[in-house]
Design an enzyme around this catalytic site. Sequence first.
Site, PDB file in Angstrom:
ATOM      1  N   TYR A   1       0.907  -1.230  -0.014  1.00  0.00           N
ATOM      2  CA  TYR A   1       0.138  -0.029   0.086  1.00  0.00           C
ATOM      3  C   TYR A   1       1.024   1.135   0.154  1.00  0.00           C
ATOM      4  CZ  TYR A   1      -4.227  -2.837   0.930  1.00  0.00           C
ATOM      5  OH  TYR A   1      -5.279  -3.611   0.709  1.00  0.00           O
ATOM      6  N   GLU A   2       0.377   2.199  -0.454  1.00  0.00           N
ATOM      7  CA  GLU A   2       1.149   3.509  -0.947  1.00  0.00           C
ATOM      8  C   GLU A   2       1.495   4.228   0.517  1.00  0.00           C
ATOM      9  OE1 GLU A   2      -1.208   5.296  -3.606  1.00  0.00           O
ATOM     10  OE2 GLU A   2      -2.541   6.327  -2.143  1.00  0.00           O
ATOM     11  N   SER A   3       0.964   3.873   1.474  1.00  0.00           N
ATOM     12  CA  SER A   3       0.929   4.555   2.963  1.00  0.00           C
ATOM     13  C   SER A   3       2.499   3.900   3.395  1.00  0.00           C
ATOM     14  CB  SER A   3       0.110   4.041   3.892  1.00  0.00           C
ATOM     15  OG  SER A   3      -0.224   2.731   3.872  1.00  0.00           O
TER      16      SER A   3
END
Lengths: 296, 257
Positions: free
Chosen positions: B50-52
């Site tokens: 996930y881009e987080s």
Amino acid sequence: MLVIIDAHGVWFLGWLLNYCSYSAQTGSRMAELVSLAEGVAELVHDGDAVALEGFTHLIPVAAGQEIIRQGRRDLTLIRMTPDIVYDQLIGAGCAARLVFSWGGNPGVGSLHRFRDAVENAWPRPIEIEEHSHAGMANRYVAGASGLPFAVLRGYVGTDIAKHTKTIATITCPFTGEALTAVAALNPDVAVIHAQRADRRGNVQLWGITGVQKEAVLAASRSLVTVEELVDELEPQPGAVVLPGWVVTAVAHVPRGAHPSYAQGYYDRDNDYYQSWDPISRDRETFGRWLDEVTAA
Amino acid sequence: MSAWTADEMMTVTAARSLAGRASCFVGIGLPSTAANLARRTCSPDLALIYESGAIGAKPTTLPLSIGDGELGETADAVVSVPEIFNYWLQPGRVDVGFLGAAQVDRRGNINTTVIGDYRSPAVRLPGAGGAPEIAASCRETVVVVRHRPRTLVDRLEFVTSLGFGDGPGHRAALGLRGRGPIRLITDLGVLEPDPETCELTLTSIHPGVAVDAVRAATGWPLTVRADLRVTEEPTAAELTALRSLTTRSSTRGGGVA
């Protein structure tokens, strides 16, 4: 007495020694402990470029609402994900410009105040400077690194660069390859929320840490709101530590990230995110919300 | 009356496309549901990124955002946002990028920015997020959208993330390393790029859907492959896994985008 120390213990001792030595060296330049109202009054001025960061986690919402309460105007608001916190600031008329990469209410839908500003110039026109997440993250890295720009493989073939002046093509001096350059971000002030700080203003945050370190190091000034003020920071796995000498001010604001979450303290208040949709959809409902916040 | 919904058919089909893949960069919403289903069915070792900054996330419920606490707590590693894009996505080490879209055109280009003029848009959409670089740098991408005429359009007014651009050779000429969108999965069927023209063509239709209905919901004159297949129905195991995932998520108190 025989003491057996494993690899983690050695690391911890090293950390502790470094920590104690710089604390001793720089004791006079540590962050100031302030109230939230004092911190915003001292550090956020009309016309400033302000970055409130926190990537879905540890969003400095209480600080955003204090900026509204103090009636700041003509701000350039910088944030990768201008979610509820910037919808509130934009609807309140605080922003002249928005620098961002994704503007939505995560898991719910649109940001209606943001859309009303862009689509209908209400409550005032807003200029936008739009990037991708990779571009924004690299712009903060350049700012934190004291460089005028960062290089990445990004934006190629998209229409984003046609509208955004802080994106350019650059030729690699070693290979001749065409790459993308993005201008550094150096906000006047960065505002973040963290789990803990000690009384000398050393700040510790963990979990999903986003771009908060880069935002603080890129900015001229910084305000950190924290869940807890402690005497000593205990090491946490994966934590980011911002030494007090790179932080301008720390304010103790429990639940300052609500309705987002603070890992180890509270979960995301999803009902708030969902209830924000009808509040922000309508100018009058939003106006009533704004009256309540400014009266508080 | 079938034993599954069109959305379930879409999600199951999207999950199957992750079989045999090691890593997937996950967009929120429909792609996230499918990627999490894949971990419970055909691809249990799939690393969800996930881009987080969560790498190898193993959430027990569907995340509400790309940065839910559970993603970080269950991940093999959590890194900063600059690191996830620079070290993990950019070099092309992720197998599949899984994306949603407000609009996708006949060559798999994506718009999530505006409808209408950029400076005074009719509809202002959220913007790029991580998608432009996911679409550029993953080895291949899969796009998941509900099949509507306003979503599958002939031409985009704004290209947020590149598919095959103007057609064959465009990605290579721009120096992009990933193959681009190998599949567009909808609630009506599966579209894949024609090897000659890169135009998305109908290669599989979901059970009970008429070809004319797919044509009517597509914003360009849709080419139907001569060897058109009918998508395999969802198995009982797939449906059980999907429903338990969505039920657990909704009882936690959150809707899922």
